[in-house]
Design an enzyme around this catalytic site. Sequence first.
Site, PDB file in Angstrom:
ATOM      1  N   GLU A 126       0.826  -1.202   0.000  1.00  0.00           N
ATOM      2  CA  GLU A 126       0.000   0.000   0.000  1.00  0.00           C
ATOM      3  C   GLU A 126       0.867   1.261   0.000  1.00  0.00           C
ATOM      4  OE1 GLU A 126      -3.215   2.105   3.073  1.00  0.00           O
ATOM      5  OE2 GLU A 126      -2.001   0.399   3.715  1.00  0.00           O
ATOM      6  N   HIS A 141       1.599  10.758   2.058  1.00  0.00           N
ATOM      7  CA  HIS A 141       2.609  11.682   2.576  1.00  0.00           C
ATOM      8  C   HIS A 141       3.952  11.031   2.852  1.00  0.00           C
ATOM      9  CE1 HIS A 141      -0.154  15.011   2.813  1.00  0.00           C
ATOM     10  NE2 HIS A 141      -1.004  14.314   3.545  1.00  0.00           N
ATOM     11  N   GLY A 142       4.082   9.747   2.554  1.00  0.00           N
ATOM     12  CA  GLY A 142       5.372   9.101   2.754  1.00  0.00           C
ATOM     13  C   GLY A 142       5.722   8.949   4.221  1.00  0.00           C
ATOM     14  N   ASP A 182      13.290  -0.977  15.474  1.00  0.00           N
ATOM     15  CA  ASP A 182      13.758   0.208  14.752  1.00  0.00           C
ATOM     16  C   ASP A 182      12.657   1.267  14.698  1.00  0.00           C
ATOM     17  OD1 ASP A 182      15.617   1.731  13.420  1.00  0.00           O
ATOM     18  OD2 ASP A 182      15.277   0.802  11.470  1.00  0.00           O
TER      19      ASP A 182
END
Length: 423
Positions: free
Chosen positions: A204, A208-209, A256
């Site tokens: 997907e 806006h990244g 992370d």
Amino acid sequence: MATNTTTATNEACAPNDNLCIAVTHRQAVIVIPSLLLLASAITVVTMIVLTYVRRRRVRRAADAAPPRYRRSLHRRSRHLQGVDAPPGIDPLEHEEVPMAVHKRATGAAVPRVTAEGRLGTFGQVTPLPRTLSVGTDGGVVLYRARVDHKGVVLRVLKDSAGPEERRRFLGFASFVSELGPHPFLPAALGSVRGPPPTSVMVVEDLRHGDLLGFLWRCRRADESGWSITEKRIFTMATQVASALGYLHSRSCVHGDVGARNVLVGGDLTAKLWGLGAAYRRRTRAGADGAAELKKWQAPEVLARRDFSPSSDVWSFGLLLYEMSTLGEPPFAPLRPSELLQHLQRGNFLQRPPGCSGTLFAAMSSCCQWNPRRRVTVGTLAEKLRAGERTANGLTPVRAAGPLDPERYLREAGYGEAYNYALL
């Protein structure tokens, strides 16, 4: 000559001697039909044997997959969401990934497909530009594309990839598939797999990244038109906490957590991604902590202990710091090698300017030196929801000015060889 002989033989038989007549015509009446029947039987048996052998090969390939994976595949196939499969792709066919390229009905070998050819089923395919947070490793190229008027990101294995890179690529696709769907994890829509090296993972796309880039754009609200309030910070943080709790329930430690590994949709929904580190630890494909930024790691991880859900909680506290400062790196004045000693002395992040006491309290509850004193993800989500109800939803969060990318890289602890891969 033959006619004369047959006529002579017929004359030698009595009119009512059927046995004599049958013997006389045995070649035409018995031998030739028997040979035709035998040839038909051989043809039918040959077709049955070939069909059985073909099915045995397909079944043997399916049985070669790990049992747990085969079970998870059936579960995952019922939960595929997002775009429909492109033409020529069956979501339920392949035994290793949710979607697979159809083989030809004749069973002939499918010709080798180039990167351009295997992306032909997608529309508006454009390379995904490399940014600080979205990049790729040496064997993978990222594209942005459209399928059924919906955006997707294509993670494409390069034609030059070797067997080990292909194994890791397919292993990561399987790992993401096993995790299953969650509203605040980007939907892994499937994998298109053909003959080596044809492999494409479909994910997907979120408008806006990555959150880090979005926060930086919010620093330039007058130019970008985007801003973020503290209420929105609580909302997005609650969504990420929900995804993190789900991963922990699946026995998966993220390892992370940071703004670079959170994706933002067009409606400002936040979704946790960056699962490469979790996959590497699950498969021992790399040294633990080798690719994560140390500035976001918990003290026990810096001291070379194992990652754990509580170490994810520590990193989540630093994510809250990033959000409240619109993308400032934590512990900016320190080098990564100095951080553990700094924390051992009882030092902690300073409260950012304009950060409310409620948000800073949530941040502090995550970043306790003793892992046992850190808040659990479930309790953290409750705190964030409570803070959302009372937070300021009108005044945008402001920062001093645009961030200098070079300074950020230095203060965040990025090395020159660091892999910025997100997908």
